[in-house]
Motif scaffolding. Structure first.
Motif, PDB file in Angstrom:
ATOM      1  N   GLY A  31      42.717  33.264  37.004  1.00  0.00           N
ATOM      2  CA  GLY A  31      41.859  33.809  35.941  1.00  0.00           C
ATOM      3  C   GLY A  31      41.835  35.328  35.884  1.00  0.00           C
ATOM      4  O   GLY A  31      41.006  35.907  35.173  1.00  0.00           O
ATOM      5  N   LEU A  32      42.742  35.978  36.616  1.00  0.00           N
ATOM      6  CA  LEU A  32      42.737  37.442  36.627  1.00  0.00           C
ATOM      7  C   LEU A  32      43.702  37.985  35.575  1.00  0.00           C
ATOM      8  O   LEU A  32      44.631  37.307  35.147  1.00  0.00           O
ATOM      9  N   ALA A  33      43.455  39.252  35.183  1.00  0.00           N
ATOM     10  CA  ALA A  33      44.149  39.822  34.026  1.00  0.00           C
ATOM     11  C   ALA A  33      45.428  40.540  34.428  1.00  0.00           C
ATOM     12  O   ALA A  33      45.429  41.739  34.701  1.00  0.00           O
ATOM     13  N   VAL A  34      46.529  39.802  34.478  1.00  0.00           N
ATOM     14  CA  VAL A  34      47.837  40.420  34.735  1.00  0.00           C
ATOM     15  C   VAL A  34      48.383  40.846  33.379  1.00  0.00           C
ATOM     16  O   VAL A  34      48.649  40.018  32.508  1.00  0.00           O
ATOM     17  N   ARG A  35      48.505  42.161  33.179  1.00  0.00           N
ATOM     18  CA  ARG A  35      48.751  42.668  31.824  1.00  0.00           C
ATOM     19  C   ARG A  35      50.108  43.325  31.615  1.00  0.00           C
ATOM     20  O   ARG A  35      50.551  43.485  30.484  1.00  0.00           O
ATOM     21  N   GLY A  36      50.782  43.754  32.709  1.00  0.00           N
ATOM     22  CA  GLY A  36      52.047  44.457  32.492  1.00  0.00           C
ATOM     23  C   GLY A  36      53.013  44.248  33.631  1.00  0.00           C
ATOM     24  O   GLY A  36      52.606  44.077  34.790  1.00  0.00           O
ATOM     25  N   VAL A  37      54.314  44.244  33.303  1.00  0.00           N
ATOM     26  CA  VAL A  37      55.333  44.107  34.340  1.00  0.00           C
ATOM     27  C   VAL A  37      56.562  44.932  33.963  1.00  0.00           C
ATOM     28  O   VAL A  37      56.973  44.970  32.806  1.00  0.00           O
ATOM     29  N   ALA A  38      57.135  45.593  34.981  1.00  0.00           N
ATOM     30  CA  ALA A  38      58.402  46.313  34.831  1.00  0.00           C
ATOM     31  C   ALA A  38      59.312  45.873  35.957  1.00  0.00           C
ATOM     32  O   ALA A  38      58.849  45.619  37.067  1.00  0.00           O
TER      33      ALA A  38
END
Ligand SMILES: NC(=O)c1ccc[n+]([C@@H]2O[C@H](COP(=O)([O-])OP(=O)(O)OC[C@H]3O[C@@H](n4cnc5c(N)ncnc54)[C@H](OP(=O)(O)O)[C@@H]3O)[C@@H](O)[C@H]2O)c1
Length: 299
Positions: A31-38
């Motif tokens: 339920g946590l907010a993983v918002r970006g990946v590079a």
């Protein structure tokens, strides 16, 4: 680092390999907010992001700009190099997931005012989907150079249904070596056993079919009654004759095979002696069987 609830912290990843994917998916499922990946290969980042709602593939600098907590999940040797060109704002949390690498690898981040730390899950991440399944119940070793980051990492560990571990300073080399005994060295043990099976013409698959249930049984016994009482085999029965046969048989296959056996068997003698399973006389006879014929310099 400003106090934030884990419910509102936006999380980013730099490095979308085996651990990055499994950890990102696990955090998102929690339920946590993983918002970006590079990641250096864009397709890897796409594969990670595709399974998380509202997670976008972006440049590493954008991950740092948009996220409050950034996981550096590149290979260990790249951690310092991956963060070196990036500009961090004060208050960001930046953590790596290496067991052996000191948190100081992120020193260039700390001087910019970000909080640095480590988050090392004690689990095998060879296959990301399998790792997602095996992560709950694992231990995660955390380190934080900031109290707020420490509190946040504890909450993350708990949210993943894992256990918190902390290390005294300077212990990462020992700690990571210790973990190797119960991870990749198990592969080495299976490899050696399969090598013996192959010596009479059996296939590795035959060896695995026979060994895996025994290995599961041994792990179950260790889990149930502990390392010493859960130890099977001739040493636990004070059976020196069988050990002498093993040494002779393995010596026929090569000195390296016999030497490896001697070292491991010597450890089982120590375990049995310490637990009282064998007496001093039996231990001395095992020692003699394991050192007989070995040149003094190599014992
Ligand atoms: N695997 C495990 O069982 C395990 C367990 C505990 C902890 N860890 C730790 O987790 C971390 C990651 O390990 P891993 O096994 O997931 O490694 P991995 O599968 O090799 O993944 C690392 C990823 O980072 C990418 N990368 C490399 N340089 C980068 C850069 N400068 N910027 C962005 N992305 C970059 C790699 O891309 P390329 O393929 O192009 O290099 C790869 O996709 C390590 O610190 C490791 O010690 C791993």
């Amino acid at each position: 680092m400003p106090i934030r609830s884990i419910e509102t912290v936006s999380i980013g990843f730099i490095g979308a390999g085996r651990l990055g994917k499994a950890l990102a998916w696990s955090l998102a499922t929690a339920g946590l907010a993983v918002r970006g990946v590079a990641s250096s290969i864009e397709q890897e980042a796409v594969d990670l992001a595709n399974r998380i709602e509202a997670c976008e593939v972006m440049a590493a600098q954008a991950v740092v700009d948009r996220c409050d907590l950034v996981f550096i999940t590149t290979p260990d040797s790249i951690i310092a190099q991956a963060v070196a060109p990036l500009r961090f704002r004060a208050g960001t949390g930046v953590i790596h997931c290496s067991g052996a690498t000191e948190v100081d690898a992120l020193a260039s981040v700390q001087v910019q005012g970000a909080a640095i730390g480590g988050f090392h899950p004690m689990q095998t991440f060879a296959d990301p989907d399998a790792a997602v399944a095996s992560l709950p119940g694992s231990t995660i070793t955390i380190e934080a150079r900031d109290d707020e980051l420490d509190r946040l990492l504890v909450q993350l560990v708990e949210r993943l249904h894992c256990h918190v571990n902390r290390l005294p300073p300077g212990m990462r080399g020992r700690y990571h070596a210790a973990a190797g005994f119960t991870t990749q060295f198990i592969n080495a043990l299976f490899y050696e056993s399969a090598r013996v099976w192959k010596s009479w013409g059996a296939e590795e698959a035959d060896a695995m079919r026979a060994m895996l249930p025994m290995a599961h049984g041994t792990l179950a016994a260790i889990e149930s009654v502990g390392i010493a009482r859960g130890m099977p085999g001739p040493v636990s029965r004070s059976d020196v004759v069988s050990v002498e046969k093993h040494v002779a048989a393995l010596t026929d296959l090569g000195d390296d095979m016999a030497a490896f056996y001697r070292v491991l068997c010597g450890v089982t003698v120590r375990i049995a002696r310490e637990s009282g399973a064998v007496d001093a006389d039996a231990a001395a006879r095992f020692d003699a069987a394991l050192t007989r014929g070995v040149p003094a310099a190599s014992t």
